[in-house]
Design a protein around this motif. Structure first.
Motif, PDB file in Angstrom:
ATOM      1  N   VAL A  62       0.837  -1.203   0.000  1.00 62.70           N
ATOM      2  CA  VAL A  62       0.000   0.000   0.000  1.00 62.70           C
ATOM      3  C   VAL A  62       0.870   1.252   0.000  1.00 62.70           C
ATOM      4  N   ASP A  63       1.948   1.244   0.766  1.00 66.97           N
ATOM      5  CA  ASP A  63       2.849   2.400   0.809  1.00 66.97           C
ATOM      6  C   ASP A  63       3.486   2.658  -0.557  1.00 66.97           C
ATOM      7  N   LYS A  64       3.859   1.586  -1.272  1.00 72.23           N
ATOM      8  CA  LYS A  64       4.456   1.731  -2.606  1.00 72.23           C
ATOM      9  C   LYS A  64       3.437   2.323  -3.580  1.00 72.23           C
ATOM     10  N   VAL A  65       2.188   1.843  -3.524  1.00 68.14           N
ATOM     11  CA  VAL A  65       1.138   2.377  -4.396  1.00 68.14           C
ATOM     12  C   VAL A  65       0.933   3.863  -4.115  1.00 68.14           C
ATOM     13  N   LYS A  66       0.846   4.243  -2.856  1.00 72.64           N
ATOM     14  CA  LYS A  66       0.675   5.667  -2.493  1.00 72.64           C
ATOM     15  C   LYS A  66       1.840   6.500  -3.008  1.00 72.64           C
ATOM     16  N   GLU A  67       3.052   5.982  -2.845  1.00 73.93           N
ATOM     17  CA  GLU A  67       4.250   6.689  -3.305  1.00 73.93           C
ATOM     18  C   GLU A  67       4.197   6.925  -4.821  1.00 73.93           C
ATOM     19  N   LEU A  68       3.863   5.892  -5.570  1.00 70.94           N
ATOM     20  CA  LEU A  68       3.832   6.005  -7.032  1.00 70.94           C
ATOM     21  C   LEU A  68       2.706   6.920  -7.509  1.00 70.94           C
ATOM     22  N   MET A  69       1.568   6.853  -6.863  1.00 70.13           N
ATOM     23  CA  MET A  69       0.470   7.749  -7.228  1.00 70.13           C
ATOM     24  C   MET A  69       0.859   9.203  -6.936  1.00 70.13           C
ATOM     25  N   ALA A  70       1.549   9.443  -5.829  1.00 71.89           N
ATOM     26  CA  ALA A  70       2.011  10.792  -5.492  1.00 71.89           C
ATOM     27  C   ALA A  70       3.049  11.287  -6.490  1.00 71.89           C
ATOM     28  N   GLN A  71       3.803  10.370  -7.103  1.00 71.46           N
ATOM     29  CA  GLN A  71       4.805  10.748  -8.100  1.00 71.46           C
ATOM     30  C   GLN A  71       4.200  10.968  -9.483  1.00 71.46           C
ATOM     31  N   GLY A  72       2.903  10.715  -9.644  1.00 70.74           N
ATOM     32  CA  GLY A  72       2.268  11.020 -10.911  1.00 70.74           C
ATOM     33  C   GLY A  72       1.684   9.861 -11.687  1.00 70.74           C
ATOM     34  N   ALA A  73       1.696   8.650 -11.128  1.00 70.50           N
ATOM     35  CA  ALA A  73       1.054   7.535 -11.823  1.00 70.50           C
ATOM     36  C   ALA A  73      -0.439   7.825 -11.945  1.00 70.50           C
ATOM     37  N   SER A  74      -1.018   7.471 -13.074  1.00 71.40           N
ATOM     38  CA  SER A  74      -2.450   7.689 -13.298  1.00 71.40           C
ATOM     39  C   SER A  74      -3.298   6.587 -12.677  1.00 71.40           C
ATOM     40  N   ASP A  75      -2.726   5.401 -12.542  1.00 71.63           N
ATOM     41  CA  ASP A  75      -3.424   4.264 -11.953  1.00 71.63           C
ATOM     42  C   ASP A  75      -2.371   3.233 -11.570  1.00 71.63           C
ATOM     43  N   TYR A  76      -2.780   2.266 -10.759  1.00 77.06           N
ATOM     44  CA  TYR A  76      -1.905   1.169 -10.356  1.00 77.06           C
ATOM     45  C   TYR A  76      -2.708  -0.108 -10.488  1.00 77.06           C
ATOM     46  N   ILE A  77      -2.275  -1.003 -11.357  1.00 77.02           N
ATOM     47  CA  ILE A  77      -2.969  -2.270 -11.564  1.00 77.02           C
ATOM     48  C   ILE A  77      -2.105  -3.381 -10.995  1.00 77.02           C
ATOM     49  N   LEU A  78      -2.679  -4.125 -10.074  1.00 72.86           N
ATOM     50  CA  LEU A  78      -2.003  -5.288  -9.516  1.00 72.86           C
ATOM     51  C   LEU A  78      -2.278  -6.468 -10.448  1.00 72.86           C
ATOM     52  N   LYS A  79      -1.245  -6.969 -11.084  1.00 75.95           N
ATOM     53  CA  LYS A  79      -1.379  -8.007 -12.118  1.00 75.95           C
ATOM     54  C   LYS A  79      -2.213  -9.200 -11.672  1.00 75.95           C
ATOM     55  N   VAL A  80      -1.977  -9.683 -10.475  1.00 80.78           N
ATOM     56  CA  VAL A  80      -2.658 -10.900 -10.035  1.00 80.78           C
ATOM     57  C   VAL A  80      -4.137 -10.689  -9.740  1.00 80.78           C
ATOM     58  N   ASP A  81      -4.571  -9.442  -9.618  1.00 85.01           N
ATOM     59  CA  ASP A  81      -5.963  -9.145  -9.280  1.00 85.01           C
ATOM     60  C   ASP A  81      -6.808  -8.671 -10.457  1.00 85.01           C
ATOM     61  N   VAL A  82      -6.283  -8.721 -11.665  1.00 87.86           N
ATOM     62  CA  VAL A  82      -7.033  -8.157 -12.793  1.00 87.86           C
ATOM     63  C   VAL A  82      -6.982  -9.121 -13.978  1.00 87.86           C
ATOM     64  N   ASN A  83      -8.117  -9.230 -14.674  1.00 92.75           N
ATOM     65  CA  ASN A  83      -8.120 -10.022 -15.900  1.00 92.75           C
ATOM     66  C   ASN A  83      -7.956  -9.073 -17.088  1.00 92.75           C
ATOM     67  N   PRO A  84      -7.709  -9.587 -18.285  1.00 91.58           N
ATOM     68  CA  PRO A  84      -7.458  -8.700 -19.436  1.00 91.58           C
ATOM     69  C   PRO A  84      -8.584  -7.704 -19.717  1.00 91.58           C
TER      70      PRO A  84
END
Length: 108
Positions: A62-84
């Motif tokens: 969760v901390d890594k996701v928050k960090e990346l979103m604060a740096q400007g990521a538009s979204d964060y997709i966790l590979k194992v939790d999403v289908n195509p």
């Protein structure tokens, strides 16, 4: 969609400058320069800074996701939790494209 791939983080900036993508899917675990280092490099580059970046990774901190979103990521997709289909919906959302219903393949 047309895809342009890069094999290492050190190639990413040059490839993105050459092709001017509409979106960047960025993994965090890359050879050379990793995605965590690349994201602020993309966002500080005058040519690339407005390109939306979706981080697409298996790192679930969760901390890594928050960090990346604060740096400007538009979204964060966790590979194992999403289908195509879900990944495509998220990409379409970031690009402000109509979302297609999977069952009937028509725009929402």
């Amino acid at each position: 969609f047309r895809r342009v791939l890069f094999r290492s983080g050190s190639q990413a900036l040059a490839v993105a400058r050459t092709y001017g993508p509409d979106l960047i899917l960025l993994d965090l675990l890359l050879p050379g320069i990793d995605g965590t280092t690349l994201l602020p490099m993309f966002k500080s580059d005058p040519i690339l800074k407005t390109i939306p970046i979706i981080v697409f990774s298996n790192i679930s901190s969760v901390d890594k996701v928050k960090e990346l979103m604060a740096q400007g990521a538009s979204d964060y997709i966790l590979k194992v939790d999403v289908n195509p289909d879900e990944a495509m919906e998220r990409i379409r959302k970031v690009l402000n494209l109509p979302i297609k219903h999977v069952a009937d393949n028509t725009p929402a």
